[in-house]
Design a protein around this motif. Structure first.
Motif, PDB file in Angstrom:
ATOM      1  N   LYS A  81       0.927  -1.418  -0.209  1.00 27.50           N
ATOM      2  CA  LYS A  81      -0.238  -0.273   0.088  1.00 27.50           C
ATOM      3  C   LYS A  81       0.899   0.782  -0.192  1.00 27.50           C
ATOM      4  O   LYS A  81       1.327   1.092  -0.811  1.00 27.50           O
ATOM      5  N   ASP A 111       7.341   4.716  -2.967  1.00 27.24           N
ATOM      6  CA  ASP A 111       6.431   5.252  -3.615  1.00 27.24           C
ATOM      7  C   ASP A 111       6.176   6.675  -4.216  1.00 27.24           C
ATOM      8  O   ASP A 111       5.257   7.218  -5.219  1.00 27.24           O
ATOM      9  N   LYS A 115       4.864   8.545  -8.137  1.00 30.24           N
ATOM     10  CA  LYS A 115       4.231   7.288  -8.900  1.00 30.24           C
ATOM     11  C   LYS A 115       2.178   7.558  -8.336  1.00 30.24           C
ATOM     12  O   LYS A 115       2.109   7.524  -7.903  1.00 30.24           O
ATOM     13  N   ASP A 116       1.746   6.783  -9.934  1.00 29.02           N
ATOM     14  CA  ASP A 116       0.847   7.375  -9.740  1.00 29.02           C
ATOM     15  C   ASP A 116       0.715   5.731  -8.957  1.00 29.02           C
ATOM     16  O   ASP A 116       0.585   5.128  -9.041  1.00 29.02           O
ATOM     17  N   GLY A 117      -1.199   5.731  -8.685  1.00 29.53           N
ATOM     18  CA  GLY A 117      -1.652   4.903  -8.443  1.00 29.53           C
ATOM     19  C   GLY A 117      -1.603   3.763  -7.044  1.00 29.53           C
ATOM     20  O   GLY A 117      -1.815   3.077  -6.297  1.00 29.53           O
ATOM     21  N   VAL A 118      -1.009   4.878  -6.413  1.00 28.78           N
ATOM     22  CA  VAL A 118      -0.658   4.397  -4.822  1.00 28.78           C
ATOM     23  C   VAL A 118      -2.119   5.336  -4.336  1.00 28.78           C
ATOM     24  O   VAL A 118      -2.556   5.783  -3.588  1.00 28.78           O
ATOM     25  N   VAL A 119      -2.441   3.731  -3.371  1.00 29.45           N
ATOM     26  CA  VAL A 119      -3.487   3.836  -2.184  1.00 29.45           C
ATOM     27  C   VAL A 119      -3.662   5.380  -1.302  1.00 29.45           C
ATOM     28  O   VAL A 119      -1.963   4.893  -0.557  1.00 29.45           O
ATOM     29  N   SER A 156      -2.034  10.884  -3.551  1.00 29.74           N
ATOM     30  CA  SER A 156      -2.265  11.484  -5.257  1.00 29.74           C
ATOM     31  C   SER A 156      -1.598  12.226  -5.513  1.00 29.74           C
ATOM     32  O   SER A 156      -1.393  13.455  -4.609  1.00 29.74           O
ATOM     33  N   ARG A 213       6.714   2.200 -13.454  1.00 27.26           N
ATOM     34  CA  ARG A 213       5.408   2.507 -13.483  1.00 27.26           C
ATOM     35  C   ARG A 213       5.398   4.157 -13.798  1.00 27.26           C
ATOM     36  O   ARG A 213       6.394   4.641 -14.249  1.00 27.26           O
ATOM     37  N   ASP A 214       4.010   4.174 -13.816  1.00 22.76           N
ATOM     38  CA  ASP A 214       3.451   5.946 -14.185  1.00 22.76           C
ATOM     39  C   ASP A 214       4.344   6.539 -13.003  1.00 22.76           C
ATOM     40  O   ASP A 214       3.734   6.803 -12.168  1.00 22.76           O
ATOM     41  N   CYS A 215       4.495   8.192 -13.320  1.00 17.77           N
ATOM     42  CA  CYS A 215       5.240   9.155 -12.467  1.00 17.77           C
ATOM     43  C   CYS A 215       4.717   9.810 -12.679  1.00 17.77           C
ATOM     44  O   CYS A 215       4.896  10.515 -14.174  1.00 17.77           O
TER      45      CYS A 215
END
Length: 395
Positions: A2, A239, A264-268, A271, A310-312
């Motif tokens: 997470k 992250d 990093k995008d998509g981290v719980v 944003s 990973r998209d960042c």
């Protein structure tokens, strides 16, 4: 997953801690803090991992982070040598406990001389105990944690650590062990380039401590293989990565820094922060009438990138500024900073104006990361409270 001379006998962590957990008053050193840091009923601590090599700014980042959460900083836990004659690496504030992962070294300094291994080698660290104790704290249990004494290189009598709402594990290996990594709610890596690291060590060890350039280079080279093998790979599992590079504004300048915050995008529950317009590619030179900067100047940038597949989103600052109060001009151009009011970012920087990096991108990016961690804590706490209320209502 997470969103850091003399010796006694050869000792191990296991020798000091046959059991990972102890009752609250088991005759080991405990916190002298009078702050109310106890977990609320049913509260699960938010656990953060911060990784970096020695001397790369972890302590400064801890100051910024505990300052964001407010309250007095208490510690070292127990007071260190000036209060009771014992050493500790643990720091606490109103909501946070910061634990140094050096405390999980398997051997004391003399033991490493015998093994011939550096502290960066995983074989010199007790990951079983680390996992066991992080899990215990996250479950709300009190632990008896070893102490690695940096003054004399020994493993000292363990100390009692009680869980607090936020627990930060900082050091060389917070993301190395998969079991430990899976317990972390958010991870951050302080990535200092080889050139900057050399410049910092020359300034500290050569200019301030009188070491020779040859000894500094030998120390760096001795650590480099293990750093590359065991520490550096953790950034791919982080992250947020704060990357510190030499400036691009003047190739002859050895002190000015170019700092990138890779998010990093998509981290719980996280944003990324951005400059001006989210998703844009921007290079910006702030107006010198609003933000004065010494040579070679100051530039900022924002773009989307790929980092280890990973998209960042990356916010970048190259250069430094003269007047910290003028940072509010940069703050006005940043969005999604997780601050609660306009000017809070600048206010937080001013509160630690004496800390290293407060006039450049290291301080700025560390403060942005601290606000992100506060935001994650508040989101997770609110979500847990909602679940508890729904459970109570349905019962």
């Amino acid at each position: 997953m997470k969103f850091t001379l003399s010796f006694t006998a050869l000792t191990t962590v296991a020798a000091f801690a046959p059991s990972a957990f102890t009752p609250k008053n088991a005759g080991v050193p405990a916190s002298t803090s009078s702050l109310n840091m106890a977990l609320k009923d049913g509260q699960t601590p938010v656990v953060i991992g911060v990784a970096a090599d020695s001397g790369c700014g972890k302590s400064t980042f801890m100051r910024r982070l505990t300052s964001i959460f407010g309250g007095d900083v208490v510690g070292p836990l127990g007071g260190g040598f000036g209060n009771g004659g014992w050493e500790t690496n643990t720091l606490v504030s109103d909501l946070t406990t910061v634990i140094c992962l050096d405390d999980y070294h398997s051997n004391d300094r003399n033991g490493r001389k015998v093994s011939g291994l550096t502290a960066l080698n995983p074989l010199e660290n007790n990951f079983d105990l680390m996992f066991e104790q992080i899990k215990a704290l996250k479950d709300g249990k009190t632990i008896s944690k070893p102490i690695y004494n940096h003054v004399n290189g020994t493993l000292d009598t363990p100390e009692t650590i009680e869980p607090t709402p936020i627990i930060i594990f900082e050091g060389l290996h917070p993301m190395h062990d998969e079991r430990v990594r899976d317990l972390l709610d958010f991870t951050l890596y302080l990535d200092i380039s080889d050139e900057v690291k050399l410049n910092w060590k020359i300034q500290r060890d050569m200019e301030e401590r009188g070491h020779s350039l040859e000894s500094i280079m030998a120390s760096i080279e001795a650590r480099k293989p293990d750093f590359d093998a065991y520490i550096d790979p953790q950034k791919k599992d982080s992250d947020v990565i704060i990357e510190v590079l030499p400036t691009n504004l003047d190739k002859e300048d050895k002190k000015t820094l170019n700092v990138r915050c890779i998010q990093k995008d998509g981290v719980v529950d996280f944003s990324p922060c951005y400059l001006f317009d989210q998703g844009s590619t921007i290079e910006w030179t702030p107006a010198p009438t609003k933000l004065s900067a010494p040579a070679p100047g100051l530039k900022m940038a924002y773009r989307s990138e790929q980092y280890f597949g990973r998209d960042c989103q990356v916010v970048e600052m190259d250069g430094s500024f003269d007047n910290l109060q003028e940072l509010v001009y940069v703050e006005s151009a940043l969005s999604n900073t997780k601050t609660k009011f306009y000017g809070e970012l600048t206010q937080a920087m001013l509160a630690l104006a004496d800390a290293p990096g407060s006039n450049n991108g290291t301080g700025l990016m560390q403060t942005l990361a601290a606000f992100a961690i506060r935001d994650i804590y508040e989101k997770k706490t609110a979500a847990a409270k909602k679940v508890k209320q729904e459970t109570t209502t349905s019962a």
